[in-house]
Design an enzyme around this catalytic site. Structure first.
Site, PDB file in Angstrom:
ATOM      1  N   VAL A 120      53.099  92.883 -47.059  1.00 24.05           N
ATOM      2  CA  VAL A 120      53.769  92.924 -48.389  1.00 24.05           C
ATOM      3  C   VAL A 120      53.767  90.778 -48.526  1.00 24.05           C
ATOM      4  O   VAL A 120      54.035  90.219 -47.176  1.00 24.05           O
ATOM      5  CB  VAL A 120      54.927  92.813 -48.594  1.00 24.05           C
ATOM      6  CG1 VAL A 120      55.446  92.014 -49.114  1.00 24.05           C
ATOM      7  CG2 VAL A 120      54.584  93.999 -47.933  1.00 24.05           C
ATOM      8  N   CYS A 121      53.754  90.653 -49.507  1.00 25.55           N
ATOM      9  CA  CYS A 121      53.178  89.007 -49.907  1.00 25.55           C
ATOM     10  C   CYS A 121      53.045  87.931 -48.081  1.00 25.55           C
ATOM     11  O   CYS A 121      51.584  88.225 -48.034  1.00 25.55           O
ATOM     12  CB  CYS A 121      54.434  88.228 -49.685  1.00 25.55           C
ATOM     13  SG  CYS A 121      55.229  86.895 -50.556  1.00 25.55           S
TER      14      CYS A 121
END
Length: 337
Positions: A120-121
């Site tokens: 994520v990210c």
């Protein structure tokens, strides 16, 4: 403030169970953790099967970690004692900028054994540092895509999509994109109805497809410095059905077409034509999602003129025709105003 995951005594290797192991570290972004965890936990409740996902969190030595926003997260265990999970989720945050070498070593050694690897990210930076993205397609938050590509040239960085799936590897953009990716994985595991139930519960209006851009048309294009060009940008978003050829827009700005095209690209980073394409596509998507209007009416309202022109634009940008897009992603319909 502490976040303590629910302890579980369920066996790790249930035939129908899927272990989700979330990696924690100092400086982690709290929403990168809690967003996907809420999705998977919600799916477990929605399908009525507590063994659907067995959610675990772990830090290097099992100690609590401090998030980038100051929250304290208490893990279930240390990473060393965790068996290979069905899904290994690596969140992002400030702690990815100067990662603990022990965490990178653990990822390099143990992540390949996971059934599914998810970031994520800026968690993608940890995977890249461990060599896990070499030769693979990946994305991350738009602000660090150039850094990812420049620092790790073996990674095939795709800066535009909200998430990218390359076999067993999935990477996502900013924090909300982690929720979109988690919903896509739930749909793959448990079916569309379960994913939709979770989305409704979390008040996520739309489960966005991965190839949707990280940027809206207005965010993707910089705001022009000069007032005539800024006014034209705003006018386009308010009148997607109008004649938006360069000549018409140039006349509105009081410039020659050639001067307008050059100035618009210099100040916004995109051409007038591409800006108009994105505005019209966004407007069409909103009408498909929010209203019961027919495709013909929507195509006219968005300046496409014909349903075939709108279909071509959708297939080119999203890989799906308007009718199928509506079937997949439409919320409760309401009449257009």
């Amino acid at each position: 403030m502490e976040l303590v995951t629910e302890p579980t005594t369920e066996p790790a290797d249930r035939a129908t169970g899927r272990t989700l192991l979330v990696v924690l570290f100092d400086g982690v972004q709290s929403l990168d953790v809690t967003g996907p965890v809420e999705v998977f936990e919600g799916a477990r409740r929605a399908c009525g099967d507590r063994s659907a996902y067995r959610i675990r969190t772990a830090s290097l030595d099992g100690s609590p970690v401090r998030t980038s926003s100051g929250l304290t997260l208490v893990p279930d265990a240390g990473l060393a004692g965790e068996p290979a999970p069905h899904t290994l989720l690596v969140p992002g945050g400030e702690g990815t900028r100067r990662p603990d070498p022990r965490l990178v070593d653990w990822l390099r050694d143990r992540a390949p054994a996971a059934g599914r690897l998810v970031s994520v990210c800026t968690g993608a930076l940890l995977l890249a540092e461990a060599g896990l993205l070499d030769g693979r397609r990946a994305t991350t938050h738009w602000a660090v895509c150039d850094h990812l590509a420049g620092t790790y040239p073996k990674v095939r960085v795709e800066p535009d999509p909200i998430f990218v799936r390359d076999g067993r590897l999935s990477t996502s953009a900013g924090v909300t994109a982690g929720i979109d990716l988690a919903l896509a994985l739930v749909e793959e595991d448990l079916g569309r109805e379960v994913a939709l139930t979770v989305a409704r519960h979390l008040v996520v209006f739309l489960r966005r497809p991965g190839n949707q851009s990280q940027f809206s048309a207005q965010l993707a294009a910089q705001t022009a410095r000069r007032e005539p060009l800024r006014s034209v940008q705003h006018w386009v978003t308010q009148h997607p059905e109008a004649d938006l050829c360069v000549e018409s827009l140039a006349a509105r700005a009081g410039l020659s077409p050639r001067h307008f095209a050059r100035a618009f690209q210099a100040e916004t980073g995109t051409t007038p034509g591409r800006y108009v394409e994105r505005v019209r596509l966004e407007h069409a998507r909103r009408l498909l999602e929010d209203t019961a209007d027919g495709v013909t009416k929507i195509s006219r309202a968005c300046g496409y003129g014909t349903t075939e022109a709108m279909r071509r634009a959708f297939v080119k940008a999203l890989g799906v025709a308007p009718a199928e897009y509506r079937r997949r992603f439409r919320g409760p319909a309401r009449p257009a105003r």
